[in-house]
Design a protein around this motif. Sequence first.
Motif, PDB file in Angstrom:
ATOM      1  N   PRO A  42      -7.232   1.747   1.445  1.00 11.23           N
ATOM      2  CA  PRO A  42      -7.386   1.204   2.807  1.00 11.23           C
ATOM      3  C   PRO A  42      -8.644   1.711   3.515  1.00 11.23           C
ATOM      4  O   PRO A  42      -9.304   0.975   4.227  1.00 11.23           O
ATOM      5  CB  PRO A  42      -6.112   1.665   3.524  1.00 11.23           C
ATOM      6  N   ASP A  48      -5.238  -2.882   1.768  1.00 13.64           N
ATOM      7  CA  ASP A  48      -4.039  -2.256   2.331  1.00 13.64           C
ATOM      8  C   ASP A  48      -2.813  -2.996   1.810  1.00 13.64           C
ATOM      9  O   ASP A  48      -2.295  -3.921   2.441  1.00 13.64           O
ATOM     10  CB  ASP A  48      -4.099  -2.301   3.858  1.00 13.64           C
ATOM     11  N   ILE A  49      -2.330  -2.569   0.642  1.00 11.78           N
ATOM     12  CA  ILE A  49      -1.216  -3.268  -0.011  1.00 11.78           C
ATOM     13  C   ILE A  49       0.086  -3.051   0.751  1.00 11.78           C
ATOM     14  O   ILE A  49       0.872  -3.985   0.942  1.00 11.78           O
ATOM     15  CB  ILE A  49      -1.075  -2.788  -1.472  1.00 11.78           C
ATOM     16  N   THR A  50       0.347  -1.831   1.211  1.00 19.89           N
ATOM     17  CA  THR A  50       1.631  -1.501   1.839  1.00 19.89           C
ATOM     18  C   THR A  50       1.642  -1.728   3.345  1.00 19.89           C
ATOM     19  O   THR A  50       2.702  -1.784   3.954  1.00 19.89           O
ATOM     20  CB  THR A  50       1.981  -0.035   1.562  1.00 19.89           C
ATOM     21  N   GLY A  51       0.459  -1.851   3.959  1.00 19.77           N
ATOM     22  CA  GLY A  51       0.398  -1.982   5.412  1.00 19.77           C
ATOM     23  C   GLY A  51       0.345  -0.656   6.134  1.00 19.77           C
ATOM     24  O   GLY A  51       0.132  -0.601   7.348  1.00 19.77           O
ATOM     25  N   LEU A  52       0.539   0.438   5.404  1.00 11.51           N
ATOM     26  CA  LEU A  52       0.498   1.754   6.028  1.00 11.51           C
ATOM     27  C   LEU A  52      -0.905   2.117   6.490  1.00 11.51           C
ATOM     28  O   LEU A  52      -1.076   2.797   7.507  1.00 11.51           O
ATOM     29  CB  LEU A  52       1.018   2.806   5.039  1.00 11.51           C
ATOM     30  N   ALA A  54      -3.144   0.223   7.854  1.00  6.61           N
ATOM     31  CA  ALA A  54      -3.406  -0.336   9.183  1.00  6.61           C
ATOM     32  C   ALA A  54      -2.710   0.481  10.263  1.00  6.61           C
ATOM     33  O   ALA A  54      -3.255   0.714  11.345  1.00  6.61           O
ATOM     34  CB  ALA A  54      -2.948  -1.785   9.227  1.00  6.61           C
ATOM     35  N   LYS A  55      -1.471   0.909   9.970  1.00  7.59           N
ATOM     36  CA  LYS A  55      -0.732   1.706  10.956  1.00  7.59           C
ATOM     37  C   LYS A  55      -1.400   3.048  11.206  1.00  7.59           C
ATOM     38  O   LYS A  55      -1.361   3.578  12.319  1.00  7.59           O
ATOM     39  CB  LYS A  55       0.697   1.910  10.479  1.00  7.59           C
ATOM     40  N   THR A  59      -7.869   1.257   7.922  1.00  6.99           N
ATOM     41  CA  THR A  59      -8.648   0.040   7.721  1.00  6.99           C
ATOM     42  C   THR A  59      -9.687  -0.143   8.812  1.00  6.99           C
ATOM     43  O   THR A  59     -10.709  -0.788   8.597  1.00  6.99           O
ATOM     44  CB  THR A  59      -7.730  -1.182   7.674  1.00  6.99           C
TER      45      THR A  59
END
Length: 212
Positions: A42, A48-52, A54-55, A59
């Motif tokens: 990321p 960002d495969i898991t979305g973590l 971005a959180k 990213t």
Amino acid sequence: MSIALDNTPAGPTYEVSPRTLGLACASAFAVATVVLTLFVLPAERGIDITGLGAKLGLTQMRSGEADATPDTTPVATTAPSPTSSSSQAAITVEPQSQQSISKATPMRSDEMTVVLKPHSGLEVKAEMKTGDHLIFHWDANGPLKMDMHGEKPNDGERFTRYWMQSDLTTAQGSFTAPFDGHHGWFWRNRGESDVTLKIRTSGFYEKLYIPK
């Protein structure tokens, strides 16, 4: 005097089995994969495969780098050169502004159909002011020689040639008057049969007419 050497190991020794070593390597690989997926990709690649990512704001670090890179893409100001085999200069497009876009001459459209006898010629002109613009399209049911040119008022026999070509049955384009005057076409039928010519124009010009 004799000195006795004690070769007894100082501490206990351990023997690592292949199974234990394999489990340790597998665990290390799994941890590295997790770190790569959750944090490195990321931040470094924007993946960002898991979305973590971005959180956690990882990213945004990547996008910030991209935004900081200056845009050096050149802006095209010249149209591509014609692809025909003849050597023609590139078409230069002048910068557009209110002065070049706005027209004072009323907009109009005209359509005219004429018949050219064998070995005869015909002229059609548009009365235009400097900067006036017209779009034209013409078709004929036989080959014609076309001479597109312009003449200034009260300038004798002098004229400015824009386009001359033989054996045409159709042509179209857009034209902007470079000076006040009469701009248009002269067609000649060099064949042995009648040729019907139909011309359509639209744009900003005073009138379309056949000179007498």
